[in-house]
Design an enzyme around this catalytic site. Structure first.
Site: not given
Ligand code: KIV
Length: 264
Positions: A46, A84, A113, A115, A182
């Site tokens: 994000s 991420d 993390k 997706e 989410e």
């Molecule tokens: O990138 C991010 O901030 C996220 C959140 C929306 C969980 O993946």
């Protein structure tokens, strides 16, 4: 120095102690979040939107993630830090291993993390077999925004809800140690949370999840434009950044956040 670890996070789920998670991208906020009692910091992609001003998370690079993750790690010494994996940095298994290793070795992340549903199971098996803990991410997948045609609630009908539950179980069986869920109806958030033994962290997934996460700049009311329904401006109520974060932690842990207004 001893950071929170996965054993303790699993215990928190088993003991019904809610996990408070927020995003952060720099050392100063990392310190403030830790002081306020946040358990887990997500260095989210994000950052493409809230730090870089991009229209989506897609332009974020592995180098960007390493830079921000390193700064978050420097600013804290107790929180659990997740980084991420940016768009297309895990398009095949070799790429996933190489980039996840960089996020951990150079960025200092404790977990990565990524997706995606059951299609990511073999990548997760490969990563976890090499000692890289993985947080899966289901429901609204911001990296697939162009495929799904916008940021909207997922799993509203029985078919897609069942598919999401099957995906969640497949990802846990593949070795995922945490799941971010989410933007799904609260009833689906509850089903997924009850179906898994790993912690499920909701963002717009209802109050039954094992923990909550929000984008820091959204919950401080800094993000321009319309705030998503599942977020809340904690700074407007409290007046200082420190007290806004403390209130978020207290409200998540006591089950006062999210309220029905922030659920689908
Ligand atoms: O990138 C991010 O901030 C996220 C959140 C929306 C969980 O993946």
């Amino acid at each position: 120095m001893s950071r929170l670890n996965l054993t303790r996070l699993r215990q928190m789920k088993a003991e019904h102690n809610k996990i408070a998670m927020l995003t952060a991208y720099d050392a100063s906020f990392s310190h403030v979040l830790e002081q306020a009692g946040v358990d887990v910091i997500l260095v989210g992609d994000s950052l493409g939107m809230v730090i870089q001003g991009q229209e989506s998370t897609l332009p974020v690079t592995v180098e960007d993630m390493i830079y921000h993750c390193r700064n978050v790690v420097r600013g804290s010494d107790k929180v659990f830090v997740i980084a991420d994996m940016p768009f297309m940095s895990y398009a095949n298994e070799d790429q996933a291993i190489a980039n996840a290793a960089r996020l951990m070795a150079e960025g200092g992340a404790q977990m990565v993390k990524l997706e995606g549903g059951a299609v990511m199971a073999s990548t997760i098996e490969q990563l976890t077999a090499r000692g890289i803990p993985v947080c899966a991410h289901l429901g609204l997948l911001p990296q697939s925004v162009h495929r799904v045609g916008g940021y909207r609630v997922q799993g509203r009908d029985a078919e897609t809800a069942d598919e999401l539950i099957r995906d969640a179980i497949a990802l846990q069986e593949a070795g995922a140690d945490m799941l971010v869920l989410e933007c799904v109806p609260a009833v689906l958030g509850e089903k997924v949370t009850n179906a898994l033994t790993i912690p499920v962290i909701g963002i717009g997934a209802g109050g039954i999840c094992d923990g909550q996460v929000l984008v820091l700049y959204d919950m401080l009311g800094l993000t321009p434009g319309k705030r998503p329904r599942f977020s809340y401006d904690f700074l407007a109520d409290t007046g200082t950044i420190q007290s806004a974060i403390s209130k978020y932690v207290t409200d998540v842990k006591s089950g006062q956040f999210p309220t029905l207004e922030q659920q689908y």
